[in-house]
Design a protein around this motif. Structure first.
Motif, short mmCIF file in Angstrom:
data_model
loop_
_atom_site.label_atom_id
_atom_site.label_comp_id
_atom_site.label_asym_id
_atom_site.label_seq_id
_atom_site.Cartn_x
_atom_site.Cartn_y
_atom_site.Cartn_z
N ALA A 17 0.84 -1.20 0.00
CA ALA A 17 0.00 0.00 0.00
C ALA A 17 0.87 1.25 0.00
CB ALA A 17 -0.93 -0.01 1.21
N ASP A 18 1.92 1.25 0.83
CA ASP A 18 2.81 2.40 0.91
C ASP A 18 3.52 2.67 -0.43
OD1 ASP A 18 2.12 2.63 3.56
OD2 ASP A 18 3.97 1.69 4.32
N ALA A 19 3.85 1.60 -1.15
CA ALA A 19 4.55 1.72 -2.43
C ALA A 19 3.58 1.89 -3.60
CB ALA A 19 5.43 0.50 -2.65
N LEU A 20 2.30 2.02 -3.27
CA LEU A 20 1.24 2.17 -4.28
C LEU A 20 1.19 0.99 -5.26
CD1 LEU A 20 1.63 5.99 -5.02
CD2 LEU A 20 0.08 4.88 -3.40
N VAL A 21 1.54 -0.19 -4.74
CA VAL A 21 1.43 -1.41 -5.52
C VAL A 21 0.01 -1.93 -5.33
CG1 VAL A 21 2.23 -3.80 -5.75
CG2 VAL A 21 3.87 -1.97 -5.26
N GLU A 22 -0.63 -2.27 -6.44
CA GLU A 22 -2.02 -2.71 -6.38
C GLU A 22 -2.13 -4.03 -5.61
OE1 GLU A 22 -5.74 -3.83 -9.31
OE2 GLU A 22 -3.91 -3.01 -10.16
N ARG A 23 -3.05 -4.03 -4.67
CA ARG A 23 -3.35 -5.25 -3.92
C ARG A 23 -4.65 -5.81 -4.47
NH1 ARG A 23 -3.66 -2.31 1.50
NH2 ARG A 23 -4.45 -0.81 0.03
N ASP A 24 -4.71 -7.13 -4.57
CA ASP A 24 -5.92 -7.76 -5.10
C ASP A 24 -6.42 -8.81 -4.11
OD1 ASP A 24 -4.12 -9.87 -5.40
OD2 ASP A 24 -4.14 -9.81 -7.58
N ALA A 25 -7.45 -9.53 -4.52
CA ALA A 25 -8.04 -10.55 -3.65
C ALA A 25 -7.00 -11.60 -3.26
CB ALA A 25 -9.24 -11.19 -4.31
N ILE A 26 -6.12 -11.93 -4.17
CA ILE A 26 -5.12 -12.97 -3.88
C ILE A 26 -4.19 -12.52 -2.75
CG2 ILE A 26 -3.14 -14.25 -4.81
CD1 ILE A 26 -4.65 -14.21 -7.52
N THR A 27 -3.74 -11.28 -2.79
CA THR A 27 -2.84 -10.81 -1.73
C THR A 27 -3.57 -10.73 -0.39
OG1 THR A 27 -3.23 -8.50 -2.39
CG2 THR A 27 -1.24 -9.55 -3.22
N TYR A 28 -4.80 -10.25 -0.40
CA TYR A 28 -5.58 -10.20 0.84
C TYR A 28 -5.87 -11.61 1.36
CZ TYR A 28 -6.52 -5.20 1.17
OH TYR A 28 -6.40 -3.84 1.35
N ASN A 29 -6.27 -12.51 0.46
CA ASN A 29 -6.59 -13.87 0.88
C ASN A 29 -5.36 -14.58 1.45
OD1 ASN A 29 -9.14 -13.36 -0.08
ND2 ASN A 29 -8.88 -14.54 -1.96
N SER A 30 -4.21 -14.35 0.84
CA SER A 30 -2.97 -14.95 1.34
C SER A 30 -2.65 -14.44 2.74
CB SER A 30 -1.81 -14.66 0.40
OG SER A 30 -2.03 -15.24 -0.86
N ALA A 31 -2.80 -13.16 2.95
CA ALA A 31 -2.54 -12.58 4.27
C ALA A 31 -3.56 -13.11 5.29
CB ALA A 31 -2.59 -11.06 4.20
N ALA A 32 -4.82 -13.22 4.88
CA ALA A 32 -5.85 -13.74 5.79
C ALA A 32 -5.57 -15.19 6.17
CB ALA A 32 -7.23 -13.62 5.14
N THR A 33 -5.12 -15.98 5.20
CA THR A 33 -4.77 -17.38 5.47
C THR A 33 -3.60 -17.46 6.44
OG1 THR A 33 -5.60 -18.10 3.33
CG2 THR A 33 -4.01 -19.55 4.41
N ALA A 34 -2.62 -16.60 6.26
CA ALA A 34 -1.49 -16.57 7.19
C ALA A 34 -1.96 -16.21 8.60
CB ALA A 34 -0.43 -15.59 6.70
N CYS A 35 -2.89 -15.27 8.70
CA CYS A 35 -3.44 -14.89 10.01
C CYS A 35 -4.19 -16.06 10.64
CB CYS A 35 -4.36 -13.68 9.88
SG CYS A 35 -3.48 -12.15 9.50
N GLU A 36 -4.98 -16.75 9.85
CA GLU A 36 -5.71 -17.91 10.38
C GLU A 36 -4.74 -18.99 10.84
OE1 GLU A 36 -9.51 -19.36 8.73
OE2 GLU A 36 -8.99 -18.01 7.08
N ASN A 37 -3.73 -19.26 10.03
CA ASN A 37 -2.74 -20.28 10.41
C ASN A 37 -1.99 -19.90 11.68
OD1 ASN A 37 -3.48 -21.83 8.24
ND2 ASN A 37 -1.79 -21.17 6.94
N GLY A 38 -1.85 -18.60 11.91
CA GLY A 38 -1.19 -18.11 13.12
C GLY A 38 -2.17 -17.90 14.26
N GLN A 39 -3.38 -18.39 14.11
CA GLN A 39 -4.45 -18.27 15.11
C GLN A 39 -4.76 -16.82 15.46
OE1 GLN A 39 -3.44 -20.87 18.35
NE2 GLN A 39 -3.80 -22.69 17.11
#
Length: 129
Positions: A17-39
């Protein structure tokens, strides 16, 4: 993904976001999965809700991750609300969607709702696991 990867995934999303790189569903989903895996289920839900503010379209994986996160924190009402929102958003429900919603309802003692969801699976011709 290891349990500690959630913080790295969130940092990467922030740097994008800071570098103005476009984030899409895949990047959000990957981060959400990492959060779930980390409880860190609440962080997965925050990511799901922040997608709208970031104008990122949610896909079936986004919804499934959010429903699963609700299931993990015993929030059957929120899980069901997110599940029902899928139709409003024109996102097709998958077997994973139904299974997570059924499991959340069962954990909340909502057996009749869980049974109704299982019946709906047959109506929508979703393959049962």
């Amino acid at each position: 993904q290891k349990g500690g990867d959630w913080s790295q995934a969130l940092r990467m999303l922030s740097h994008m976001a800071d570098a103005l790189v476009e984030r899409d569903a895949i990047t959000y989903n990957s981060a959400a999965t990492a959060c779930e895996n980390g409880q860190r289920w609440w962080l997965a839900l925050e990511l799901f809700y922040s997608m709208e503010d970031a104008r990122v379209a949610r896909d079936v994986h986004s919804y499934n991750a959010a429903i699963s996160a609700c299931e993990s924190i015993s929030q059957w009402e929120q899980a069901l609300a997110i599940f029902l929102e899928m139709a409003e958003a024109s996102v097709e429900k998958s077997t994973v969607s139904y299974n997570a919603a059924v499991s959340a309802c069962m954990q909340g003692g909502q057996w009749l709702l869980a049974l109704e969801l299982v019946r709906d699976m047959a109506d929508f011709r979703v393959r049962r696991d």
